[in-house]
Design a protein around this motif. Structure first.
Motif, PDB file in Angstrom:
ATOM      1  N   ILE A 231       0.740  -0.979  -0.102  1.00  0.00           N
ATOM      2  CA  ILE A 231       0.332  -0.075   0.371  1.00  0.00           C
ATOM      3  C   ILE A 231       0.784   1.338   0.474  1.00  0.00           C
ATOM      4  N   GLY A 232       2.313   1.054  -0.151  1.00  0.00           N
ATOM      5  CA  GLY A 232       2.865   2.637  -0.222  1.00  0.00           C
ATOM      6  C   GLY A 232       4.284   1.561  -0.944  1.00  0.00           C
ATOM      7  N   GLY A 233       5.411   2.542  -1.106  1.00  0.00           N
ATOM      8  CA  GLY A 233       6.901   2.410  -1.429  1.00  0.00           C
ATOM      9  C   GLY A 233       7.424   3.377  -1.911  1.00  0.00           C
ATOM     10  N   GLY A 234       8.464   2.973  -2.093  1.00  0.00           N
ATOM     11  CA  GLY A 234       9.512   4.000  -2.291  1.00  0.00           C
ATOM     12  C   GLY A 234      11.318   4.273  -1.917  1.00  0.00           C
ATOM     13  N   GLY A 235      12.206   4.571  -1.830  1.00  0.00           N
ATOM     14  CA  GLY A 235      13.540   4.931  -2.189  1.00  0.00           C
ATOM     15  C   GLY A 235      14.208   5.665  -2.291  1.00  0.00           C
ATOM     16  N   ARG A 236      15.574   5.050  -1.621  1.00  0.00           N
ATOM     17  CA  ARG A 236      16.694   6.432  -2.475  1.00  0.00           C
ATOM     18  C   ARG A 236      16.898   6.991  -3.452  1.00  0.00           C
ATOM     19  N   TYR A 237      17.555   8.054  -4.188  1.00  0.00           N
ATOM     20  CA  TYR A 237      17.817   7.991  -5.425  1.00  0.00           C
ATOM     21  C   TYR A 237      18.380   8.869  -6.119  1.00  0.00           C
ATOM     22  N   ASP A 238      19.761   8.128  -5.806  1.00  0.00           N
ATOM     23  CA  ASP A 238      20.362   9.620  -6.231  1.00  0.00           C
ATOM     24  C   ASP A 238      20.930  10.394  -7.044  1.00  0.00           C
ATOM     25  N   ASP A 239      21.296   9.231  -8.027  1.00  0.00           N
ATOM     26  CA  ASP A 239      21.578   9.990  -9.256  1.00  0.00           C
ATOM     27  C   ASP A 239      20.313  10.077 -10.125  1.00  0.00           C
ATOM     28  N   LEU A 240      18.965   9.339  -9.957  1.00  0.00           N
ATOM     29  CA  LEU A 240      17.466  10.185 -10.440  1.00  0.00           C
ATOM     30  C   LEU A 240      18.042  11.926 -11.595  1.00  0.00           C
ATOM     31  N   THR A 241      17.897  12.493 -11.124  1.00  0.00           N
ATOM     32  CA  THR A 241      18.152  14.194 -11.622  1.00  0.00           C
ATOM     33  C   THR A 241      19.313  13.785 -12.683  1.00  0.00           C
TER      34      THR A 241
END
Length: 458
Positions: free
Chosen positions: A319-329
């Motif tokens: 019912i939810g989720g996510g995380g760190r994405y240090d190089d996305l931009t």
């Protein structure tokens, strides 16, 4: 005879009751987003294809809805390309835009385009629909809302801590207990792939591992073999399939397993900080649990990974989720901008609250008062009263026609109206109105010039 209309698979109409309940969830989520210092933004429902494609892995790319170019979109396709019958090759000629798959990649694009206008760290929330060409099933739709909160511009692990607290605050306010916030780290997964000798198959390894709760240990092993991961590597990874115990126990086991991997050890260190800090701060209704098989198939996670599981008595996915994405931009040209975010699965949260009967009992009450229509003069007096009640914050309405009393009362019952107002000839003469309490069956009389007395007793 006209053909009966239908809905596209994976989409829904929403009744007034459903919309009210969804808005109830929206408002609670928004309240806590604001309380935690997040600011709202919105992005278009569709993006240029190159913005989305290649950001979610092969599985994600296949689920992106492509939009055909306007006009004669086949006109620019040469015969050679058309004759190859290659859908991937043809798509690039006939489609330049696509419906957004999630809110995170469009957010990264937003940050890059507006970087000179933003104050970093920038905390944003976004509540908008997304689309995925997935196979519809219970709790999984092709059109659904996401509720995201992200922080970009700082790499402090305190942000991960805060996002877990945000989850906990929202679920506590919704009255939803027994929720489990699963936690892992992409660096840990990379370290495991390294120590078992499957470093070159990191994505295949993590995608397969993430399916452990769906296809079981044997199914995961079979998929890994099919992806070219050696039997020796799978044997070395075997302890992951049965790893259990407290968070502290699992952290100790991971530390030993990954002591030869610099990246893996860094991941264990990050997990330890998050777990220990939250142990110190405490959670209200959610439980934080390490899950080393949690991978989530998205390519852009680089650190912490979150997934929220519904209470065990509700047979539903995350019912939810996510995380760190240090190089996305960085994929859009903006380097060295760290980010971390979470998403609330509105539609599944709705199903959980419905199944557990956690919505407020009066949430379907769209009207507080309905004035019955007895005739032209009575109607004018009723409209004046309705106007006064509305100014005092009462949800009031007036039946528009002089239908039979039975029909008007039936309408009030169907709308679950607690109070019906009666203004007939006698009430006009006495400058009063009668209120019928629909639950008790009792009637009370108030002055038309002083409706405050009635409102005070609502």
């Amino acid at each position: 005879m006209a053909q009966k209309p239908t809905l596209p698979k994976g989409t829904r109409d929403f009744t007034p009751s459903e919309v009210v309940k969804r808005n109830y969830i929206f408002e609670i989520v928004k309240k806590h987003f604001a309380a935690f210092g997040f600011q709202p933004i919105e992005t278009p429902s569709f993006e240029n294809s190159e913005t989305l494609m290649g950001k979610y892995g092969d599985e994600g790319d296949r689920l992106i809805f492509k939009i055909l170019n306007s006009g004669d979109y086949l006109n620019k396709v040469d015969d050679t390309t058309y004759g190859k019958r290659d859908s991937n090759l043809l798509t690039s000629h006939i489609s330049e835009k696509a419906l957004r798959y999630d809110l995170t990649v469009p957010f990264a694009r937003y940050v890059v385009m507006h970087q000179n206008e933003l104050d970093f760290p920038f905390k944003r929330y976004q509540i908008q629909p997304v689309w995925r060409a997935d196979r519809p099933q219970k709790g999984r739709f092709r059109e659904f809302f996401q509720c995201d909160a992200d922080v970009v511009g700082a790499n402090s692990l305190l942000q991960e801590v805060e996002l877990v607290q945000l989850y906990d605050a929202v679920f506590t306010d919704l009255g939803l207990t027994g929720v489990t916030i699963k936690l892992n780290n992409r660096k840990v997964l990379a370290g495991i792939a390294e120590v078992i000798g499957a470093k070159d198959h990191l994505i295949d390894f993590t995608v397969a591992l993430d399916k452990l709760d769906k296809i079981g240990e044997e199914g995961v092993k079979k998929e890994m073999i099919e992806k070219g991961i050696s039997q020796e590597a799978i044997v070395k990874a075997a302890p992951l399939f049965t790893m259990s115990g407290s968070n502290t126990d699992q952290l100790f086991a991971l530390k030993e397993l990954l002591k030869e991997s610099e990246e893996g050890s860094k991941g264990v260190e990050e997990l330890s900080f998050i777990v220990e800090t939250l142990d110190e701060l405490g959670l209200q209704s959610a439980a934080l649990k390490l899950d080393v098989t949690l991978a989530r198939g998205l390519n852009y996670y680089t650190g912490a990974i979150f997934e929220v599981a519904a209470p065990e008595k509700v047979k539903l996915g995350s019912i939810g989720g996510g995380g760190r994405y240090d190089d996305l931009t960085g994929i859009f040209g903006l380097k060295d901008v760290s980010g971390v975010g979470i998403s609330f699965g509105l539609d599944r949260i709705y199903l959980v609250l419905e199944e557990l009967n956690l919505f407020p009992k009066a949430i379907d009450q769209s009207l507080d008062v309905l004035c019955v229509n007895f005739g032209e003069k009575e109607a004018l007096a009723s409209l004046k009263l309705v106007g006064k009640l509305r100014k005092m914050g009462v949800k009031a309405d007036f039946y528009p026609t002089t239908a039979k009393m039975q029909k008007q009362m039936k309408y009030a019952n169907n709308r679950n109206v607690p109070y019906v107002v009666l203004i007939g000839e006698q009430e006009l003469a006495n400058n009063s109105f009668v209120v019928k309490d629909m639950a008790k069956g009792e009637q009370y009389t108030f002055g038309l010039d002083a409706p405050e007395e009635f409102v005070e007793n609502l």
